[in-house]
Write a protein that holds these residues in place. Sequence first.
Motif, PDB file in Angstrom:
ATOM      1  N   LYS A   1     -13.001   5.891   3.733  1.00 10.81           N
ATOM      2  CA  LYS A   1     -12.133   4.732   3.504  1.00 10.81           C
ATOM      3  C   LYS A   1     -11.061   5.091   2.480  1.00 10.81           C
ATOM      4  O   LYS A   1     -11.358   5.699   1.452  1.00 10.81           O
ATOM      5  CB  LYS A   1     -12.951   3.543   2.998  1.00 10.81           C
ATOM      6  CG  LYS A   1     -13.959   3.057   4.004  1.00 10.81           C
ATOM      7  CD  LYS A   1     -14.775   1.922   3.432  1.00 10.81           C
ATOM      8  CE  LYS A   1     -15.846   1.496   4.433  1.00 10.81           C
ATOM      9  NZ  LYS A   1     -16.718   0.474   3.886  1.00 10.81           N
ATOM     10  N   LYS A   2      -9.834   4.694   2.757  1.00  9.73           N
ATOM     11  CA  LYS A   2      -8.741   4.954   1.831  1.00  9.73           C
ATOM     12  C   LYS A   2      -8.722   3.907   0.728  1.00  9.73           C
ATOM     13  O   LYS A   2      -8.786   2.712   0.996  1.00  9.73           O
ATOM     14  CB  LYS A   2      -7.402   4.966   2.565  1.00  9.73           C
ATOM     15  CG  LYS A   2      -7.213   6.176   3.428  1.00  9.73           C
ATOM     16  CD  LYS A   2      -5.822   6.228   4.005  1.00  9.73           C
ATOM     17  CE  LYS A   2      -5.665   7.499   4.824  1.00  9.73           C
ATOM     18  NZ  LYS A   2      -4.312   7.617   5.361  1.00  9.73           N
ATOM     19  N   ILE A   3      -8.638   4.380  -0.506  1.00 10.85           N
ATOM     20  CA  ILE A   3      -8.548   3.518  -1.678  1.00 10.85           C
ATOM     21  C   ILE A   3      -7.168   3.744  -2.293  1.00 10.85           C
ATOM     22  O   ILE A   3      -6.834   4.869  -2.683  1.00 10.85           O
ATOM     23  CB  ILE A   3      -9.645   3.852  -2.718  1.00 10.85           C
ATOM     24  CG1 ILE A   3     -11.029   3.893  -2.082  1.00 10.85           C
ATOM     25  CG2 ILE A   3      -9.570   2.899  -3.903  1.00 10.85           C
ATOM     26  CD1 ILE A   3     -11.510   2.579  -1.534  1.00 10.85           C
ATOM     27  N   HIS A   4      -6.361   2.698  -2.349  1.00 10.81           N
ATOM     28  CA  HIS A   4      -5.008   2.789  -2.895  1.00 10.81           C
ATOM     29  C   HIS A   4      -5.040   2.370  -4.355  1.00 10.81           C
ATOM     30  O   HIS A   4      -5.466   1.255  -4.678  1.00 10.81           O
ATOM     31  CB  HIS A   4      -4.055   1.898  -2.096  1.00 10.81           C
ATOM     32  CG  HIS A   4      -3.881   2.363  -0.690  1.00 10.81           C
ATOM     33  ND1 HIS A   4      -4.842   2.193   0.289  1.00 10.81           N
ATOM     34  CD2 HIS A   4      -2.856   3.022  -0.098  1.00 10.81           C
ATOM     35  CE1 HIS A   4      -4.412   2.718   1.419  1.00 10.81           C
ATOM     36  NE2 HIS A   4      -3.210   3.220   1.212  1.00 10.81           N
ATOM     37  N   LEU A   5      -4.572   3.252  -5.231  1.00  7.76           N
ATOM     38  CA  LEU A   5      -4.613   3.017  -6.669  1.00  7.76           C
ATOM     39  C   LEU A   5      -3.202   2.862  -7.223  1.00  7.76           C
ATOM     40  O   LEU A   5      -2.281   3.586  -6.834  1.00  7.76           O
ATOM     41  CB  LEU A   5      -5.317   4.186  -7.365  1.00  7.76           C
ATOM     42  CG  LEU A   5      -6.740   4.476  -6.864  1.00  7.76           C
ATOM     43  CD1 LEU A   5      -7.258   5.776  -7.459  1.00  7.76           C
ATOM     44  CD2 LEU A   5      -7.663   3.323  -7.201  1.00  7.76           C
ATOM     45  N   PHE A   6      -3.049   1.922  -8.145  1.00  9.06           N
ATOM     46  CA  PHE A   6      -1.756   1.631  -8.748  1.00  9.06           C
ATOM     47  C   PHE A   6      -1.877   1.722 -10.267  1.00  9.06           C
ATOM     48  O   PHE A   6      -2.853   1.235 -10.847  1.00  9.06           O
ATOM     49  CB  PHE A   6      -1.299   0.218  -8.373  1.00  9.06           C
ATOM     50  CG  PHE A   6      -1.064   0.042  -6.900  1.00  9.06           C
ATOM     51  CD1 PHE A   6       0.201   0.223  -6.366  1.00  9.06           C
ATOM     52  CD2 PHE A   6      -2.110  -0.297  -6.053  1.00  9.06           C
ATOM     53  CE1 PHE A   6       0.413   0.062  -5.001  1.00  9.06           C
ATOM     54  CE2 PHE A   6      -1.904  -0.462  -4.693  1.00  9.06           C
ATOM     55  CZ  PHE A   6      -0.638  -0.274  -4.159  1.00  9.06           C
ATOM     56  N   ASN A   7      -0.889   2.315 -10.895  1.00 10.56           N
ATOM     57  CA  ASN A   7      -0.853   2.331 -12.353  1.00 10.56           C
ATOM     58  C   ASN A   7      -0.584   0.919 -12.852  1.00 10.56           C
ATOM     59  O   ASN A   7       0.209   0.183 -12.263  1.00 10.56           O
ATOM     60  CB  ASN A   7       0.238   3.281 -12.859  1.00 10.56           C
ATOM     61  CG  ASN A   7      -0.104   4.728 -12.601  1.00 10.56           C
ATOM     62  OD1 ASN A   7      -1.269   5.109 -12.657  1.00 10.56           O
ATOM     63  ND2 ASN A   7       0.891   5.532 -12.298  1.00 10.56           N
ATOM     64  N   VAL A   8      -1.265   0.552 -13.930  1.00  9.50           N
ATOM     65  CA  VAL A   8      -1.115  -0.777 -14.520  1.00  9.50           C
ATOM     66  C   VAL A   8      -0.841  -0.570 -16.007  1.00  9.50           C
ATOM     67  O   VAL A   8      -1.525   0.213 -16.667  1.00  9.50           O
ATOM     68  CB  VAL A   8      -2.423  -1.607 -14.342  1.00  9.50           C
ATOM     69  CG1 VAL A   8      -2.320  -2.932 -15.049  1.00  9.50           C
ATOM     70  CG2 VAL A   8      -2.742  -1.785 -12.881  1.00  9.50           C
ATOM     71  N   PRO A   9       0.133  -1.277 -16.562  1.00  9.90           N
ATOM     72  CA  PRO A   9       0.381  -1.143 -18.010  1.00  9.90           C
ATOM     73  C   PRO A   9      -0.854  -1.565 -18.804  1.00  9.90           C
ATOM     74  O   PRO A   9      -1.478  -2.580 -18.496  1.00  9.90           O
ATOM     75  CB  PRO A   9       1.543  -2.105 -18.272  1.00  9.90           C
ATOM     76  CG  PRO A   9       2.128  -2.426 -16.942  1.00  9.90           C
ATOM     77  CD  PRO A   9       1.049  -2.219 -15.930  1.00  9.90           C
ATOM     78  N   VAL A  10      -1.203  -0.790 -19.799  1.00  8.02           N
ATOM     79  CA  VAL A  10      -2.401  -1.063 -20.602  1.00  8.02           C
ATOM     80  C   VAL A  10      -2.383  -2.468 -21.170  1.00  8.02           C
ATOM     81  O   VAL A  10      -3.400  -3.163 -21.186  1.00  8.02           O
ATOM     82  CB  VAL A  10      -2.536  -0.012 -21.730  1.00  8.02           C
ATOM     83  CG1 VAL A  10      -3.586  -0.416 -22.739  1.00  8.02           C
ATOM     84  CG2 VAL A  10      -2.867   1.341 -21.150  1.00  8.02           C
TER      85      VAL A  10
ATOM     86  N   LEU B   1       0.794  -1.223   0.000  1.00  8.20           N
ATOM     87  CA  LEU B   1       0.000   0.000   0.000  1.00  8.20           C
ATOM     88  C   LEU B   1       0.834   1.285   0.000  1.00  8.20           C
ATOM     89  O   LEU B   1       0.479   2.239  -0.699  1.00  8.20           O
ATOM     90  CB  LEU B   1      -0.986  -0.009   1.169  1.00  8.20           C
ATOM     91  CG  LEU B   1      -2.068  -1.096   1.093  1.00  8.20           C
ATOM     92  CD1 LEU B   1      -3.005  -0.997   2.294  1.00  8.20           C
ATOM     93  CD2 LEU B   1      -2.857  -1.018  -0.196  1.00  8.20           C
ATOM     94  N   PRO B   2       1.940   1.349   0.738  1.00 12.56           N
ATOM     95  CA  PRO B   2       2.719   2.594   0.717  1.00 12.56           C
ATOM     96  C   PRO B   2       3.299   2.941  -0.659  1.00 12.56           C
ATOM     97  O   PRO B   2       3.716   4.077  -0.891  1.00 12.56           O
ATOM     98  CB  PRO B   2       3.854   2.337   1.722  1.00 12.56           C
ATOM     99  CG  PRO B   2       3.326   1.276   2.626  1.00 12.56           C
ATOM    100  CD  PRO B   2       2.455   0.413   1.757  1.00 12.56           C
ATOM    101  N   THR B   3       3.309   1.985  -1.593  1.00 12.23           N
ATOM    102  CA  THR B   3       3.849   2.258  -2.923  1.00 12.23           C
ATOM    103  C   THR B   3       2.764   2.676  -3.917  1.00 12.23           C
ATOM    104  O   THR B   3       3.036   2.797  -5.111  1.00 12.23           O
ATOM    105  CB  THR B   3       4.604   1.033  -3.482  1.00 12.23           C
ATOM    106  OG1 THR B   3       3.670  -0.038  -3.701  1.00 12.23           O
ATOM    107  CG2 THR B   3       5.711   0.579  -2.544  1.00 12.23           C
ATOM    108  N   ALA B   4       1.548   2.918  -3.439  1.00 13.69           N
ATOM    109  CA  ALA B   4       0.439   3.304  -4.325  1.00 13.69           C
ATOM    110  C   ALA B   4       0.782   4.582  -5.087  1.00 13.69           C
ATOM    111  O   ALA B   4       1.438   5.481  -4.569  1.00 13.69           O
ATOM    112  CB  ALA B   4      -0.841   3.501  -3.522  1.00 13.69           C
TER     113      ALA B   4
END
Length: 115
Positions: free
Chosen positions: A57-66, A45-48
């Motif tokens: 509520k915290k929502i953690h978002l991560f970039n994902v390659p298309v 989560l800290p790398t979001a």
Amino acid sequence: MNVIYTDTTPVVYVEAGTLDIPKEVFFTKGTTWSYEKEWRMIKYLPTADEVQTIDGKKIHLFNVPVEAIKDVLIGAKTSSAARDSVIAKVRAAAPNASIREVNFDPVSGFTTIDL
């Protein structure tokens, strides 16, 4: 990591007060899902890339390659507005991904339809 398909439910013993859960637990599914040939990843989560707070509520978002997005399933209980929003965003960001909607029929169970 590849998902492991098995009909044996993993049993894990975790010491009270610890979060030391073997990562393999997160990569196990029943054999009825083996056709998916699914891969999963765990991110800390800290790398979001972004954190949003929604309804407290915290929502953690991560970039994902298309190119990693192959298939998007929209749940049976998704509102029409959310469904339309997801479809538009997926088609704009990942045009080669298939989009399917999950439906529930009391006789046949869950089915999906291509959108």
